[in-house]
Design an enzyme around this catalytic site. Structure first.
Site, PDB file in Angstrom:
ATOM      1  N   GLU A 120      -0.550 -11.354  13.806  1.00 14.07           N
ATOM      2  CA  GLU A 120       0.456 -11.110  14.857  1.00 14.07           C
ATOM      3  C   GLU A 120       0.952  -9.667  14.919  1.00 14.07           C
ATOM      4  O   GLU A 120       2.153  -9.417  15.057  1.00 14.07           O
ATOM      5  CB  GLU A 120       1.645 -12.064  14.650  1.00 14.07           C
ATOM      6  CG  GLU A 120       1.265 -13.527  14.708  1.00 14.07           C
ATOM      7  CD  GLU A 120       2.435 -14.457  14.457  1.00 14.07           C
ATOM      8  OE1 GLU A 120       3.556 -13.963  14.241  1.00 14.07           O
ATOM      9  OE2 GLU A 120       2.236 -15.689  14.472  1.00 14.07           O
ATOM     10  N   GLU A 145      -4.402 -22.662  15.225  1.00 14.92           N
ATOM     11  CA  GLU A 145      -3.105 -23.307  14.984  1.00 14.92           C
ATOM     12  C   GLU A 145      -2.742 -24.218  16.142  1.00 14.92           C
ATOM     13  O   GLU A 145      -1.678 -24.107  16.733  1.00 14.92           O
ATOM     14  CB  GLU A 145      -2.022 -22.243  14.737  1.00 14.92           C
ATOM     15  CG  GLU A 145      -2.353 -21.305  13.593  1.00 14.92           C
ATOM     16  CD  GLU A 145      -1.259 -20.291  13.279  1.00 14.92           C
ATOM     17  OE1 GLU A 145      -0.112 -20.498  13.731  1.00 14.92           O
ATOM     18  OE2 GLU A 145      -1.548 -19.312  12.567  1.00 14.92           O
TER      19      GLU A 145
END
Length: 384
Positions: A161, A269
């Protein structure tokens, strides 16, 4: 052996069924079997799932999945909670469990702005570390964690991220410590990961990897690493999505664009949020954790299904899972792994984010370990 009249009738009946359009092979009994020729099927696990306390969890894992990801036990705050403490108890248990059961295993994650103690970036007196000190801190962490497991961990989410919504580097954590120089963080992290985990695959992992600008920023980063002969093997698309977003064309564009860089594409995810605010778009930030949103009038709106999903919402969830897995199966030549972010609804992070204490239903298995109808639909997709 000459066939009997009965066996001939059985063969004829089987041929008739086949000609009537029924599948020649029975529908698979597990997700990993159904998608064995397409991609790995993974699940994120917690210590409670694998330490023997929940035999129902272990039964589900071993039946349906051939890959595992650790939800938290390998993150910096868990393995290195204080400057003088390293704790690998839960991480060792995770790796041993996967080894014992023949599961492909991910290491998640080496470099992230979140769940990383401040002492990674600041000296004991509170002053910022120099660039040289930061690089050494990053190197030491990757050596201690990735170097500990060697070939036992199949792949690492090296950086997590670090790219923002417009393709920029997010000025948080490591990037902020490096005075905004995000590429220098990425470059060093992948160099060190390759040094200490030379036989593991190395990935970048991020959310909202369907917005064009976000995808473009990741592609720029990947190509720059490749231009310097720095190894990156894959990009993970965190699929924290909703009932109505993102659009199919956005998902397919992201898969095609990343695959064109010559890296593996991972769906890392996957969960599907059914609650207000997040079912149309992921909320980023902590504003919804403020106390006012825990008041009765807000809770009734924000936590509408405390006693179970209405039938129409449950049907939407099943449809959405079937739609998404259909997209992934269509792109099976580009996708290496599809991982659910959690096993059963009760352990999902979506119960607490972005609003604490809600009752959410984002996964394939209910709180009582029973399968949602979506599972049967997913099992049938490769047979169509």
């Amino acid at each position: 052996m000459k066939p009997t009249r009965i066996s001939a009738h059985i063969a004829a009946a089987a041929l008739l069924c086949s000609c009537a359009g029924r599948p020649a092979q029975p529908v698979a009994e597990s997700l990993k079997e159904a998608y064995s020729d397409a991609f790995k099927i993974g699940v994120a696990v917690t210590p409670g799932n694998i330490n023997g306390w929940q035999p129902e969890s272990e039964a589900l894992i071993l039946r349906h999945f051939n890959a595992v990801s650790p939800e938290n036990c390998l993150k910096p705050e868990r393995v290195h909670p204080t400057p003088d403490t390293w704790d690998f108890a839960e991480a060792d248990q995770y790796v041993e469990y996967a080894e014992t059961n023949g599961l492909w295993k991910l290491g998640h994650t080496l470099c992230w702005h979140n769940q990383t103690p401040d002492f990674y970036w600041y000296r004991p007196d509170g002053t910022p570390k120099s660039r040289e000190e930061l690089i050494e801190t990053l190197r030491e962490h990757i050596e201690m964690v990735a170097g500990r497991y060697g070939d036992a961990v199949n792949a690492w989410d090296v950086v997590n991220e670090i790219i923002g919504e417009q393709g920029e580097y997010r000025v948080k954590g490591w990037v902020k410590a490096f005075d905004g120089d995000g590429y220098e963080v990425v470059r060093n992290a992948f160099i060190f990961a390759d040094r200490y985990a030379p036989h593991s695959e190395l990935y970048y992992n991020d959310f909202n990897v369907w917005r064009k600008e976000h995808v473009d920023g990741i592609v720029t980063m990947v190509k720059r690493l490749q231009s310097e002969n720095i190894r990156i093997d894959g990009v993970g698309i965190q699929a924290h999505w909703g009932l109505n977003y993102p659009k199919t064309e956005y998902i397919e564009h992201a898969i095609d664009t990343l695959a064109s860089c010559g890296v593996k594409v991972l769906i890392t995810e996957l969960d599907v949020d059914v609650l207000p605010l997040t079912k149309e778009g992921q909320i980023i930030g902590q504003s919804m954790t403020e106390p006012q949103f825990q008041l009765e009038e807000f809770k009734k709106f924000l936590d509408p299904y405390p006693d179970g999903m209405p039938a129409d919402v449950a049907k939407q969830l099943d449809d959405r899972y079937a739609e998404l897995m259909g997209i992934f199966y269509k792109h099976r030549d580009q996708i290496d792994r599809v991982t659910l972010w959690g096993l059963t609804d009760d352990v999902s992070w979506k119960n607490d984010y972005p609003v604490p204490g809600r009752t959410n239903y984002p996964l394939l298995f209910n709180r009582d370990y029973s399968a949602k109808p979506a599972v049967e639909r997913l099992l049938a997709i490769p047979q169509k």
